[in-house]
Design an enzyme around this catalytic site. Structure first.
Site, mmCIF file in Angstrom:
data_model
loop_
_atom_site.group_PDB
_atom_site.id
_atom_site.type_symbol
_atom_site.label_atom_id
_atom_site.label_comp_id
_atom_site.label_asym_id
_atom_site.label_seq_id
_atom_site.Cartn_x
_atom_site.Cartn_y
_atom_site.Cartn_z
ATOM 1 N N GLU A 58 0.743 -1.376 -0.133
ATOM 2 C CA GLU A 58 0.063 0.013 0.125
ATOM 3 C C GLU A 58 0.860 1.302 0.082
ATOM 4 O OE1 GLU A 58 -2.766 -3.358 1.754
ATOM 5 O OE2 GLU A 58 -0.520 -2.509 2.075
ATOM 6 N N PHE A 120 -12.036 -7.246 13.579
ATOM 7 C CA PHE A 120 -10.867 -7.691 12.659
ATOM 8 C C PHE A 120 -10.462 -6.502 11.791
ATOM 9 C CE2 PHE A 120 -9.580 -9.800 8.855
ATOM 10 C CZ PHE A 120 -8.193 -10.516 9.331
ATOM 11 N N GLN A 121 -9.318 -6.233 11.674
ATOM 12 C CA GLN A 121 -8.756 -5.268 10.821
ATOM 13 C C GLN A 121 -9.638 -3.733 10.956
ATOM 14 O OE1 GLN A 121 -8.598 -7.018 6.657
ATOM 15 N NE2 GLN A 121 -6.604 -7.644 7.218
ATOM 16 N N LYS A 170 -17.682 -0.943 5.253
ATOM 17 C CA LYS A 170 -17.950 -2.103 4.290
ATOM 18 C C LYS A 170 -19.514 -2.036 4.025
ATOM 19 C CE LYS A 170 -17.604 -6.811 2.729
ATOM 20 N NZ LYS A 170 -16.672 -8.039 2.995
ATOM 21 N N MET A 485 23.926 9.414 3.090
ATOM 22 C CA MET A 485 23.867 10.596 3.883
ATOM 23 C C MET A 485 24.153 10.395 5.347
ATOM 24 S SD MET A 485 23.763 13.735 3.126
ATOM 25 C CE MET A 485 22.880 14.083 1.666
#
Length: 585
Positions: A58, A120-121, A170, A485
């Site tokens: 993602e 969940f999630q 959802k 760096m």
């Protein structure tokens, strides 16, 4: 309303909204809470021109959408699932936020009945992203979905652009309602100012024309405002020196004689010294970032400052200014140029001639000098050769670190939206997925990703995305076997204690690229640099990963150390100070 009346599910409404906004690409990764949306994309596929790009992480989705937005000026669109899908996207959202990049990020959420139950999630996507978005929404009624999407695109793309998150449970994507998408939107509490105040513009013109040691200092706001033409006219009318930030490169042509180089921590000696000694500073679409100002107590000590910016909160935030002008850069520059022309006055010729003579004297320091006779590959030479071979006519994305600074110093950008990099957040892993977004937007244009062996591994899985969509990006890995760096700072400020900056156990990048179905090249000799780049450019239908083994001890100079003033620069110990000294060296 812009569409026929239909009863649709929330998922179908979302897809229709994206169609209405002219979205070309959605960068995403499916998951449970967004499956209704993915199903709607599948069933609507024959009827729309939206292409979904399946990334491998993602974070890659957000960076790809970001790169697309930077290159085109259009908002990037992201679709991710709830929980880890949303949290994985946060780095890319913050990257876009810091650089004011327009983006609409659609995150799935658990059903409304489960919100707050540690389902969940489930994560609080609105709460998590609130500090790093321009605005965010939680849609709790399908009847509000279309209007929310209209607001999201409007907010993301107007005023000072930025990412907007739309969190959709959802069950909302399954509920049905009448679809109606508004043609336009007006928000009572959000009205960006476009035109600058006439009185302030008159004051600014008066101060500009009275300057004896002026400098024009521009940032990414000029690019975002599509004000390149207006800036060029303004600068050439005045004949003043101009410097640009890392984010502003390309807004004014780097090959023009009035351009004195990038300013800031790794800016040119002449740009930083001119800033320090100027008496009038015209700041346009820049935010006085700490990498530009150095110690703010020492910043432009002799200057009266004019600041043009569309975001009033940016003005006098870091540095106090004398003449603030709130407005869109493009509009303000048009009015300011007209004011100067209508005045019938010109800048003082004698003072300007003396000022340019001083700047030319600083330029004789040759601050970007490096050893061109080294037996090791110098990263600067790779960038310079790339510039010569492309004629400056390529899209360049970068990751973050030494390679990013060398690209900014040695690739001359004459056009805006060709330099695609993470400025504000400094996000390693940005370069490759950003190049995906750029290449999808401009499939017939050359796109190079300049990276390092540490940065490229942050999102290297997106090589799989490149294979799936046949994206012939060219990757230039300046491999010095260090987090470059970090190593440079450890050398200069930590008595050479190289704590965990050495990249041990690196992969064979050639074999790795080949395992993804691409071409890999391993380059170790300076004399092979040009031919490797020429070969890669000639291969127009394949991604080529070029692993350049560079001098591990090379540092980026000039450098303004943290806490120092712009005039307190460290030049390369190898850099001759004058043309005469260079000959003696």
């Amino acid at each position: 309303m812009a569409n026929e009346a239909e009863i649709l599910t929330g998922a179908e409404i979302l897809v229709r909204c994206l169609e209405q906004e002219g979205v070309e690409f959605i960068f995403g990764y499916p998951g449970g809470s967004v499956l209704h949306i993915y199903d709607a994309l599948f069933t609507r596929d024959h009827a729309n021109k939206i292409q979904h790009i399946l990334v491998r992480h993602e974070q890659g989705a957000t960076h790809a959408a970001d790169g697309y937005a930077r290159a085109t000026g259009k908002p990037g669109v992201v679709l991710v699932t709830s929980g880890p899908g949303a949290t994985n996207a946060v780095t890319g959202i913050a990257t876009a936020y810091m650089d004011s990049i327009p983006m609409v990020v659609i995150t799935g959420q658990v059903p409304t009945t489960l919100i707050g139950n540690d389902a969940f999630q489930e994560v609080d996507s609105v709460g998590i992203t609130r500090p790093c978005v321009k605005h965010n929404f939680l849609v709790n009624d399908v009847k509000n979905l279309a209007m929310t999407m209209k607001k999201a695109f409007y907010i993301a793309t107007t005023g000072r652009p930025g990412p907007v998150v739309v969190d959709i449970p959802k069950d909302i994507t399954a509920h049905k309602t009448l679809f109606a998408y508004p043609d336009s939107i007006e928000l009572r509490s959000y009205k960006p100012v476009l035109s600058g105040h006439p009185g302030q513009i008159r004051k600014a013109a008066e101060l500009i024309l009275s300057a004896k040691r002026p400098v024009i200092y521009t940032g990414g706001g000029v690019v975002l405002s599509n004000a390149t033409e207006e800036l060029t006219q303004f600068t050439r009318l005045l004949r003043y020196p101009i410097t640009q930030t890392l984010m502003g490169l390309g807004a004014y042509p780097a090959t023009d004689k009035q351009f004195i180089g990038m300013l800031g921590m790794h800016g040119t000696y002449e740009a930083n010294m001119a800033m320090h000694e100027c008496d009038v500073l015209v700041a346009i679409g820049a935010r006085f970032d700490d990498r530009v100002t150095g110690d703010v107590k020492k910043f432009c000590p002799h200057a009266k400052i004019i600041h043009i910016d569309i975001d009033p909160s940016s003005i006098s935030k870091n540095v106090r200014v004398d003449i603030p002008i709130v407005g869109d850069v493009k509009h303000v520059l048009i009015d300011l140029t007209k004011e100067i022309r209508d005045s019938g006055r010109s800048p003082g010729e004698d003072a300007l001639t003396q000022w340019w003579a001083q700047i030319h004297n600083w330029q004789e320091k040759h601050c970007l000098y490096y050893d061109r006779n080294s037996e090791l590959i110098k990263p600067q030479a790779v960038i310079e050769t790339l510039y010569e071979l492309t004629g400056g006519d390529a899209f360049i994305t970068s990751d973050v670190g030494q390679h990013q600074m060398w690209a900014a110093q040695f690739y001359k950008f004459d056009q805006p939206r060709r330099w695609i990099n993470s400025g504000g957040l400094g996000t390693m892993g940005f370069g490759l997925p950003a190049a995906i977004g750029v290449k999808l937007a401009y499939p017939d244009r050359p796109v190079f990703c300049i990276t390092g062996e540490a940065s490229i591994q942050m999102c290297i899985q997106e090589l799989s995305t490149c294979k799936q969509y046949d994206l012939p990006i060219k990757i230039i890995c300046l491999n010095n076997r260090y987090m470059g760096m970090v190593r440079q700072w450890q050398e200069m400020f930590y008595d050479k204690r190289y704590s965990h900056s050495y990249m041990d156990a690196l992969p064979d990048f050639v074999k790795l690229a080949e395992s993804y179905g691409h071409l890999g090249r391993y380059i170790t000799k300076p004399e092979a640099v040009r031919s490797a780049l020429e070969e890669a450019m000639a291969i127009q239908d394949r991604l080529v990963f070029m692993d350049f083994i560079t001098d591990p001890a090379e540092n980026v100079f000039p450098m303004v150390a943290a806490g120092k003033g712009q005039h307190e620069m460290v030049l390369s110990p190898l850099s001759p100070q004058t043309p005469v000294e260079r000959e003696l060296a």
